[in-house]
Design a protein around this motif. Structure first.
Motif, PDB file in Angstrom:
ATOM      1  N   UNK A  17       6.576  -0.082   8.648  1.00 32.83           N
ATOM      2  CA  UNK A  17       5.866  -0.960   9.586  1.00 32.83           C
ATOM      3  C   UNK A  17       5.183  -2.102   8.842  1.00 32.83           C
ATOM      4  N   UNK A  18       5.207  -3.289   9.450  1.00 29.81           N
ATOM      5  CA  UNK A  18       4.427  -4.430   8.985  1.00 29.81           C
ATOM      6  C   UNK A  18       4.050  -5.235  10.225  1.00 29.81           C
ATOM      7  N   UNK A  19       2.744  -5.402  10.470  1.00 24.56           N
ATOM      8  CA  UNK A  19       2.312  -6.002  11.726  1.00 24.56           C
ATOM      9  C   UNK A  19       0.951  -6.661  11.558  1.00 24.56           C
ATOM     10  N   UNK A  35       1.475   7.880   5.165  1.00 23.98           N
ATOM     11  CA  UNK A  35       2.020   6.607   4.698  1.00 23.98           C
ATOM     12  C   UNK A  35       1.073   5.900   3.720  1.00 23.98           C
ATOM     13  N   UNK A  36       1.651   5.219   2.765  1.00 24.95           N
ATOM     14  CA  UNK A  36       0.906   4.284   1.915  1.00 24.95           C
ATOM     15  C   UNK A  36       0.617   3.055   2.768  1.00 24.95           C
ATOM     16  N   UNK A  37      -0.576   2.470   2.621  1.00 28.35           N
ATOM     17  CA  UNK A  37      -0.936   1.321   3.450  1.00 28.35           C
ATOM     18  C   UNK A  37      -1.463   0.173   2.598  1.00 28.35           C
ATOM     19  N   UNK A  90      -1.050  -5.544   8.156  1.00 30.93           N
ATOM     20  CA  UNK A  90      -0.984  -4.175   7.658  1.00 30.93           C
ATOM     21  C   UNK A  90       0.471  -3.792   7.400  1.00 30.93           C
ATOM     22  N   UNK A  91       0.720  -3.272   6.209  1.00 26.77           N
ATOM     23  CA  UNK A  91       2.045  -2.809   5.801  1.00 26.77           C
ATOM     24  C   UNK A  91       1.941  -1.311   5.522  1.00 26.77           C
ATOM     25  N   UNK A  92       2.793  -0.511   6.167  1.00 27.16           N
ATOM     26  CA  UNK A  92       2.730   0.942   6.015  1.00 27.16           C
ATOM     27  C   UNK A  92       4.133   1.502   5.774  1.00 27.16           C
ATOM     28  N   UNK A  93       4.252   2.366   4.757  1.00 22.52           N
ATOM     29  CA  UNK A  93       5.542   3.005   4.491  1.00 22.52           C
ATOM     30  C   UNK A  93       5.308   4.392   3.909  1.00 22.52           C
ATOM     31  N   UNK A  94       6.177   5.325   4.279  1.00 25.41           N
ATOM     32  CA  UNK A  94       6.087   6.679   3.744  1.00 25.41           C
ATOM     33  C   UNK A  94       6.600   6.664   2.297  1.00 25.41           C
ATOM     34  N   UNK A  95       5.955   7.378   1.383  1.00 20.45           N
ATOM     35  CA  UNK A  95       6.405   7.376  -0.020  1.00 20.45           C
ATOM     36  C   UNK A  95       7.861   7.803  -0.194  1.00 20.45           C
ATOM     37  N   UNK A 136       3.517 -10.836   3.045  1.00 17.30           N
ATOM     38  CA  UNK A 136       3.369  -9.863   4.126  1.00 17.30           C
ATOM     39  C   UNK A 136       3.552 -10.536   5.480  1.00 17.30           C
ATOM     40  N   UNK A 137       3.022 -11.736   5.632  1.00 22.54           N
ATOM     41  CA  UNK A 137       3.173 -12.466   6.889  1.00 22.54           C
ATOM     42  C   UNK A 137       4.647 -12.733   7.192  1.00 22.54           C
TER      43      UNK A 137
END
Length: 293
Positions: A17-19, A35-37, A90-95, A136-137
């Protein structure tokens, strides 16, 4: 404090996710997730809590929070804009979203070390924050392979920053015990919200918070200290001094006025606590860190 568990589900066709945080309808409070954020706030100010770290944030705040590390950002009401309306990306991803061994390969060694350090939270300086914030944007609207490449390039850039600062203490650990108790999380969230919303009230008391938690004062003290590594008064003082720091930098108000706005009943106690936490007087802090108004 026991953070609430947040289940994150990427949109269809996305593996992470990135939003823009302001697009969400409800504010995110003290929480954790696998998730890492990576959080970037272009403009805003307030208090940042990551693990047992309590600090201030301002424009261009970039923080990498590791898996299951509790965190939250609480905005300053005096700036008139709540955090959930901040232009926060915010950027979130599972390791393991690319497989359990992806970050173990030799090419990913530096990023693996970055993610290990992020278990205590990492703050990055303004120059890196602005650069990564732009990436990120762009990632918000990216699609296909370029989206994944963009994420890896961001992690690569962060891994090459030698000026990143660790936030939570070396001995901080969060242990998730059993299934989350909704009633307990509601109780803790009520306490957090009450403290954040009443920092300017010099009569905010330990007994008041214990009553709010429906616990006797001694049990509440043990619970709070065990959860945060701080006494209730130390926790409140850190948030109040953080608010005072931003008022010193962002306003022309007299020190005695800022003392009262931050919830201290007398100037001598304010000066003592300020020096204890910032190793300088409020006037010295203003001279050193304020920008032109």
């Amino acid at each position: 404090m026991k953070p609430s568990y947040e289940k994150l589900v990427p949109s269809s066709g996305e593996s992470f996710r990135c939003f823009d945080r302001s697009a969400l309808r409800s504010p995110v409070k003290w929480h954790r997730h696998p998730e890492v954020e990576l959080t970037y706030i272009a403009k805003g100010s307030g208090s940042r809590i990551v693990g047992d770290h309590i600090g201030s944030y301002g424009d261009h705040d970039l923080v990498l929070s590791g898996s299951q590390l509790p965190h939250t950002w609480a905005s300053d009401e005096y700036r008139g804009q709540p955090y959930d309306r901040h232009a926060a990306i915010v950027l979130q991803f599972h390791p393991d979203f690319l497989g359990p061994d992806f970050f173990s390969c030799v090419e990913m060694e530096v990023i693996a070390r970055l993610l290990e350090r992020a278990k205590r939270g990492l703050w990055f300086p303004d120059d890196v924050a602005v650069e990564v914030g732009r990436r990120m944007e762009a990632l918000i609207t990216a699609v296909g392979p370029s989206r994944l490449i963009g994420l890896l390039s961001i992690l690569d850039r962060l891994s090459r920053c030698n000026a990143a600062k660790t936030l939570a203490s070396e001995h901080y650990r969060y242990l998730a015990v059993g299934v989350a108790n909704d009633a307990m999380e509601t109780r803790i969230q009520t306490i957090c919200d009450h403290i954040a919303g009443n920092l300017s009230d010099p009569d905010l008391s330990h007994h008041e918070l214990a009553d709010l938690a429906d616990m006797n004062p001694s049990a509440f003290s043990r619970f709070f200290k065990q959860s945060t590594g701080r006494t209730v008064s130390a926790y409140i003082n850190e948030l109040r001094i953080g608010l005072a720091c931003r008022l010193l930098c962002d306003s022309n108000a007299a020190v005695v006025s800022i003392c009262h706005q931050a919830g201290f009943s007398n100037l001598s106690n304010f000066n003592r606590r300020f020096r204890q936490l910032r190793q300088m007087t409020p006037r010295e802090y203003r001279t050193r860190f304020r920008t032109s108004i």
